[in-house]
Design a protein around this motif. Sequence first.
Motif, PDB file in Angstrom:
ATOM      1  N   PRO A  95       0.826  -1.214   0.000  1.00 15.14           N
ATOM      2  CA  PRO A  95       0.000   0.000   0.000  1.00 15.14           C
ATOM      3  C   PRO A  95       0.860   1.264   0.000  1.00 15.14           C
ATOM      4  CG  PRO A  95      -0.815  -1.583   1.614  1.00 15.14           C
ATOM      5  CD  PRO A  95       0.517  -2.098   1.150  1.00 15.14           C
ATOM      6  N   HIS A  96       0.464   2.239  -0.795  1.00 15.44           N
ATOM      7  CA  HIS A  96       1.171   3.517  -0.825  1.00 15.44           C
ATOM      8  C   HIS A  96       1.315   4.118   0.572  1.00 15.44           C
ATOM      9  CE1 HIS A  96      -0.170   3.858  -5.206  1.00 15.44           C
ATOM     10  NE2 HIS A  96       1.129   4.051  -5.271  1.00 15.44           N
ATOM     11  N   ALA A  97       0.276   3.946   1.397  1.00 16.92           N
ATOM     12  CA  ALA A  97       0.245   4.601   2.710  1.00 16.92           C
ATOM     13  C   ALA A  97       1.353   4.131   3.632  1.00 16.92           C
ATOM     14  CB  ALA A  97      -1.113   4.360   3.370  1.00 16.92           C
ATOM     15  N   THR A  98       1.964   2.976   3.356  1.00 16.14           N
ATOM     16  CA  THR A  98       3.017   2.454   4.238  1.00 16.14           C
ATOM     17  C   THR A  98       4.157   3.447   4.403  1.00 16.14           C
ATOM     18  OG1 THR A  98       2.510   0.241   3.404  1.00 16.14           O
ATOM     19  CG2 THR A  98       4.556   0.502   4.650  1.00 16.14           C
ATOM     20  N   LEU A  99       4.571   4.065   3.306  1.00 12.06           N
ATOM     21  CA  LEU A  99       5.768   4.894   3.335  1.00 12.06           C
ATOM     22  C   LEU A  99       5.592   6.204   4.099  1.00 12.06           C
ATOM     23  CD1 LEU A  99       6.967   4.016  -0.237  1.00 12.06           C
ATOM     24  CD2 LEU A  99       7.948   3.258   1.924  1.00 12.06           C
ATOM     25  N   PRO A 100       4.486   6.935   3.975  1.00 13.49           N
ATOM     26  CA  PRO A 100       4.324   8.098   4.844  1.00 13.49           C
ATOM     27  C   PRO A 100       3.919   7.746   6.269  1.00 13.49           C
ATOM     28  CG  PRO A 100       2.474   7.927   3.343  1.00 13.49           C
ATOM     29  CD  PRO A 100       3.474   6.904   2.899  1.00 13.49           C
ATOM     30  N   ARG A 101       3.172   6.656   6.460  1.00 13.87           N
ATOM     31  CA  ARG A 101       2.679   6.328   7.799  1.00 13.87           C
ATOM     32  C   ARG A 101       3.798   5.882   8.735  1.00 13.87           C
ATOM     33  NH1 ARG A 101      -1.974   8.810   8.717  1.00 13.87           N
ATOM     34  NH2 ARG A 101      -3.331   8.632   6.910  1.00 13.87           N
ATOM     35  N   PHE A 102       4.664   5.009   8.248  1.00 16.33           N
ATOM     36  CA  PHE A 102       5.699   4.485   9.141  1.00 16.33           C
ATOM     37  C   PHE A 102       6.634   5.580   9.657  1.00 16.33           C
ATOM     38  CE2 PHE A 102       9.892   2.528   9.875  1.00 16.33           C
ATOM     39  CZ  PHE A 102       9.564   1.761  10.980  1.00 16.33           C
ATOM     40  N   PRO A 103       7.160   6.482   8.831  1.00 20.60           N
ATOM     41  CA  PRO A 103       7.988   7.558   9.377  1.00 20.60           C
ATOM     42  C   PRO A 103       7.249   8.424  10.392  1.00 20.60           C
ATOM     43  CG  PRO A 103       8.332   7.373   7.020  1.00 20.60           C
ATOM     44  CD  PRO A 103       7.174   6.472   7.350  1.00 20.60           C
ATOM     45  N   ALA A 104       5.935   8.610  10.201  1.00 21.91           N
ATOM     46  CA  ALA A 104       5.165   9.376  11.172  1.00 21.91           C
ATOM     47  C   ALA A 104       5.122   8.659  12.520  1.00 21.91           C
ATOM     48  CB  ALA A 104       3.745   9.617  10.652  1.00 21.91           C
ATOM     49  N   ILE A 105       4.922   7.340  12.483  1.00 24.00           N
ATOM     50  CA  ILE A 105       4.909   6.546  13.712  1.00 24.00           C
ATOM     51  C   ILE A 105       6.276   6.578  14.388  1.00 24.00           C
ATOM     52  CG2 ILE A 105       4.707   4.184  14.607  1.00 24.00           C
ATOM     53  CD1 ILE A 105       2.679   3.686  12.332  1.00 24.00           C
ATOM     54  N   ALA A 106       7.331   6.542  13.584  1.00 27.32           N
ATOM     55  CA  ALA A 106       8.695   6.469  14.114  1.00 27.32           C
ATOM     56  C   ALA A 106       9.266   7.826  14.499  1.00 27.32           C
ATOM     57  CB  ALA A 106       9.605   5.824  13.071  1.00 27.32           C
ATOM     58  N   SER A 107       8.541   8.908  14.255  1.00 26.64           N
ATOM     59  CA  SER A 107       9.100  10.257  14.399  1.00 26.64           C
ATOM     60  C   SER A 107       9.628  10.554  15.802  1.00 26.64           C
ATOM     61  CB  SER A 107       8.053  11.296  14.000  1.00 26.64           C
ATOM     62  OG  SER A 107       6.908  11.200  14.826  1.00 26.64           O
ATOM     63  N   VAL A 108       8.971  10.018  16.839  1.00 26.67           N
ATOM     64  CA  VAL A 108       9.438  10.267  18.207  1.00 26.67           C
ATOM     65  C   VAL A 108      10.839   9.697  18.402  1.00 26.67           C
ATOM     66  CG1 VAL A 108       9.016   9.769  20.645  1.00 26.67           C
ATOM     67  CG2 VAL A 108       7.101  10.337  19.151  1.00 26.67           C
ATOM     68  N   ASN A 109      11.070   8.498  17.902  1.00 31.07           N
ATOM     69  CA  ASN A 109      12.403   7.908  17.978  1.00 31.07           C
ATOM     70  C   ASN A 109      13.381   8.596  17.038  1.00 31.07           C
ATOM     71  OD1 ASN A 109      11.691   6.026  19.901  1.00 31.07           O
ATOM     72  ND2 ASN A 109      11.419   4.353  18.452  1.00 31.07           N
ATOM     73  N   THR A 110      12.909   8.990  15.870  1.00 29.92           N
ATOM     74  CA  THR A 110      13.799   9.586  14.869  1.00 29.92           C
ATOM     75  C   THR A 110      14.423  10.868  15.374  1.00 29.92           C
ATOM     76  OG1 THR A 110      12.487   8.600  13.079  1.00 29.92           O
ATOM     77  CG2 THR A 110      13.934  10.425  12.494  1.00 29.92           C
ATOM     78  N   VAL A 111      13.657  11.703  16.037  1.00 27.49           N
ATOM     79  CA  VAL A 111      14.216  12.963  16.548  1.00 27.49           C
ATOM     80  C   VAL A 111      15.231  12.713  17.661  1.00 27.49           C
ATOM     81  CG1 VAL A 111      12.185  14.302  15.906  1.00 27.49           C
ATOM     82  CG2 VAL A 111      12.299  13.276  18.189  1.00 27.49           C
ATOM     83  N   ARG A 112      15.171  11.531  18.275  1.00 29.51           N
ATOM     84  CA  ARG A 112      16.160  11.139  19.288  1.00 29.51           C
ATOM     85  C   ARG A 112      17.302  10.337  18.667  1.00 29.51           C
ATOM     86  NH1 ARG A 112      12.587   7.663  23.007  1.00 29.51           N
ATOM     87  NH2 ARG A 112      14.526   7.458  24.225  1.00 29.51           N
ATOM     88  N   ASN A 113      17.332  10.262  17.344  1.00 26.12           N
ATOM     89  CA  ASN A 113      18.354   9.527  16.597  1.00 26.12           C
ATOM     90  C   ASN A 113      18.363   8.051  16.985  1.00 26.12           C
ATOM     91  OD1 ASN A 113      20.378   9.297  14.640  1.00 26.12           O
ATOM     92  ND2 ASN A 113      22.007   9.523  16.157  1.00 26.12           N
TER      93      ASN A 113
END
Length: 272
Positions: A95-113
């Motif tokens: 599904p197309h939605a996988t690619l924008p959705r997953f980074p949104a879910i992971a954003s809290v961890n991503t900003v903490r590297n």
Amino acid sequence: MSSHQRTQGYVPSAVFQPGSANGAALDAARAAAASTATVAHGPISFASPPPQPVPPRPQDSAASPRAPAQQASLPARRPSLAADPHPRLRTVVLPHATLPRFPAIASVNTVRNMETCGLLLGWEIVKGADTPATRARYVISTLLIPKQHATSDTCAMDEEEGVLSFTEAWGLITIGWIHMHPSQSCFMSSVDLHTHTSFQQMLPESIAVVCAPKSDPDFGIFRLTDPPGLQVVLKCNAKQAFHPHPDVPIYTDADRGHVQMRDAALEIVDLR
């Protein structure tokens, strides 16, 4: 191509480059996916390697037994893909939605590297005899986020038994996995390659999706070449977590008719 990709034996494809049909479809998906919806199913979690797949569902339908938690609204068009160099591989619908959705879910961890990982679950759709015209395909319907622990360049899934129970309860099979590179480029590290061997041994069509928000391109859909990549990694006895591999084409994009990005429903289940 980054130095990491060259070191790990990446064989690039031009299909997912900027300006391609898949790139335009992904831009539309990102614009449509402004928020993230999750479904909680209690304290279930899992560990890597992934659980053994359960027997396929007999019906010719990609419908989930539950209502989907989120579905992106996208233009009704299918990206054009080049011919698959390995025609024995069955189609995987992502599904197309996988690619924008997953980074949104992971954003809290991503900003903490810190990395984040998840499983891509779904169905095997059987239409009839295994011929080119009626060959079965796999449809990813669920993005499962497990309990996990992570660092800036590693992510480990916890408690394998829980996910096995989850997949059996809902009749799902593991079709691939997805993880973030919060500060690195989009490539498969040696750790990623060794992790993916477990998936691809169980299901040759298995895919590894890497999201790298600070890279251009910022995502990749990969698989080990077979041969020689799968065999090279299986025979690798390196003790260090991060290490180079022989100078052969070890992995490549899984986008040449094998993976098709479509306007399909995606359920998100976050078990953390």
